[in-house]
Design a protein around this motif. Structure first.
Motif, PDB file in Angstrom:
ATOM      1  N   PRO A  43       0.817  -1.210   0.000  1.00 39.15           N
ATOM      2  CA  PRO A  43       0.000   0.000   0.000  1.00 39.15           C
ATOM      3  C   PRO A  43       0.857   1.269   0.000  1.00 39.15           C
ATOM      4  N   TRP A  44       1.770   1.357  -0.948  1.00 34.52           N
ATOM      5  CA  TRP A  44       2.773   2.418  -0.942  1.00 34.52           C
ATOM      6  C   TRP A  44       2.422   3.534  -1.915  1.00 34.52           C
ATOM      7  N   SER A  45       3.408   4.358  -2.200  1.00 37.26           N
ATOM      8  CA  SER A  45       3.303   5.421  -3.189  1.00 37.26           C
ATOM      9  C   SER A  45       4.706   5.667  -3.722  1.00 37.26           C
ATOM     10  N   ALA A  46       4.852   6.629  -4.601  1.00 34.64           N
ATOM     11  CA  ALA A  46       6.167   6.967  -5.150  1.00 34.64           C
ATOM     12  C   ALA A  46       7.154   7.381  -4.070  1.00 34.64           C
ATOM     13  N   PRO A 188      -1.508   8.488   3.920  1.00 35.59           N
ATOM     14  CA  PRO A 188      -2.509   8.509   2.842  1.00 35.59           C
ATOM     15  C   PRO A 188      -3.730   7.626   3.097  1.00 35.59           C
ATOM     16  N   TRP A 189      -3.629   6.705   4.057  1.00 33.33           N
ATOM     17  CA  TRP A 189      -4.719   5.765   4.289  1.00 33.33           C
ATOM     18  C   TRP A 189      -5.618   6.160   5.456  1.00 33.33           C
ATOM     19  N   GLN A 195      -9.326   5.877   4.504  1.00 30.88           N
ATOM     20  CA  GLN A 195      -9.731   4.632   5.166  1.00 30.88           C
ATOM     21  C   GLN A 195     -10.495   3.701   4.225  1.00 30.88           C
ATOM     22  N   PRO A 196     -11.573   4.133   3.593  1.00 28.46           N
ATOM     23  CA  PRO A 196     -12.247   3.203   2.671  1.00 28.46           C
ATOM     24  C   PRO A 196     -11.370   2.871   1.467  1.00 28.46           C
ATOM     25  N   GLY A 197     -10.497   3.809   1.069  1.00 29.21           N
ATOM     26  CA  GLY A 197      -9.615   3.557  -0.065  1.00 29.21           C
ATOM     27  C   GLY A 197      -8.637   2.434   0.203  1.00 29.21           C
ATOM     28  N   PHE A 198      -8.173   2.321   1.437  1.00 30.98           N
ATOM     29  CA  PHE A 198      -7.231   1.263   1.791  1.00 30.98           C
ATOM     30  C   PHE A 198      -7.842  -0.113   1.558  1.00 30.98           C
TER      31      PHE A 198
END
Length: 280
Positions: A43-46, A188-189, A195-198
């Motif tokens: 669940p990362w990002s750049a 970001p989570w 939260q729902p995006g995670f």
């Protein structure tokens, strides 16, 4: 354990098929000798690759993106399945005007980069795959539980959710992550979108989306290299050997002792050395 360094610049928004994507381009101080594209995982990002990106930008133009649903591209409107992310990468590279880049890909970013190449016809100069999600089996019991109960997890009280995400992210590394890194990766989570995006992105990631890709691994058209943490708790290092046997030419495998799933954070200097050797 290392702390966040090489903060990325403010992102530039690129719209692909109506979806806004946060992108980052690091320019070298003199004329670029080539282009590098970096694809993160979940669940990362750049942000995970910021230090390596700055290292490479000494003489290369480095492109990063937060896949829709992640990092600064967080949204509850965009599709976040692997098939869609593969096609987005192909479109994004075209919009960037990048031709035959060197590509570094981690976790599900490996499946996305491979899919853009063998399913959507994008050509690369080379491809460095780090602890990637592609070969079966993948998907932890936690993934399966979330997929079956997304609404329940999305409704957790915010403090309980924050603790769960923090513990989940911490569990990816072999050694304890610093508080600064945990804050960066967890941030970001959290909140009404995070939260729902995670849970939504976990539910969208299914092994049946990588099976067509696995059948085409022998069709990879560029030189490849594989990197893996020997103590990766999420994707066992034995998958590196299986991946090597599935790719043309049986590429070299670089293993980092005592490193878990987050090599660019846990052992940034070793990753930079491995990437230098591969790209030069």
């Amino acid at each position: 354990m290392e702390t966040p360094d090489g903060t990325l610049p403010q992102p530039e928004t690129v719209v692909v098929d109506g979806v806004s994507i946060a992108t980052y381009v690091l320019e070298p101080p003199t004329e670029a000798v080539g282009d590098v594209v970096i694809c993160h995982g979940t669940p990362w990002s750049a942000a995970v690759w910021a230090g390596v990106a700055h290292h490479l930008s000494r003489d290369h133009r480095v492109h990063l993106w937060d896949m829709p649903g992640y990092g600064r591209s967080g949204t509850l409107d965009a599709a976040v399945d692997l098939d869609t992310q593969m096609s987005r990468l192909a479109r994004l590279l075209s919009l960037w005007g990048v031709n035959r880049p060197h590509v570094i890909a981690h976790d599900i970013g490996g499946a996305v980069a491979l899919g853009a190449h063998v399913l959507h016809g994008v050509d690369y100069a080379s491809l460095f795959l780090w602890d990637i999600v592609t070969l079966d089996p993948w998907g932890s019991p936690f993934f399966k539980l979330v997929a079956e109960h997304t609404d329940v997890f999305g409704a957790l009280p915010a403090p309980l959710h924050a603790a769960l995400v923090r513990e989940y992210i911490a569990g990816a590394a072999r050694r304890p992550l610093s508080s600064a890194w945990l804050d960066t990766l967890t941030g970001p989570w959290l909140g009404e979108v995070g939260q729902p995006g995670f849970y939504r992105q976990i539910a969208a990631l299914r092994p049946d989306h990588t099976q067509p890709l696995v059948r085409k691994l022998a069709e990879v058209r560029c030189r490849t290299r594989i990197g893996w943490g020997t103590d990766d708790p999420w994707i066992p290092v034995e998958q590196a050997t299986r991946l090597r046997q599935s790719l043309p030419g049986e590429p070299a495998v670089i293993t980092l002792d005592g490193v878990g799933h987050l090599a660019p954070i846990e052992s940034s200097a070793d990753v930079c050395r491995a990437v230098d050797d591969w790209i030069r």
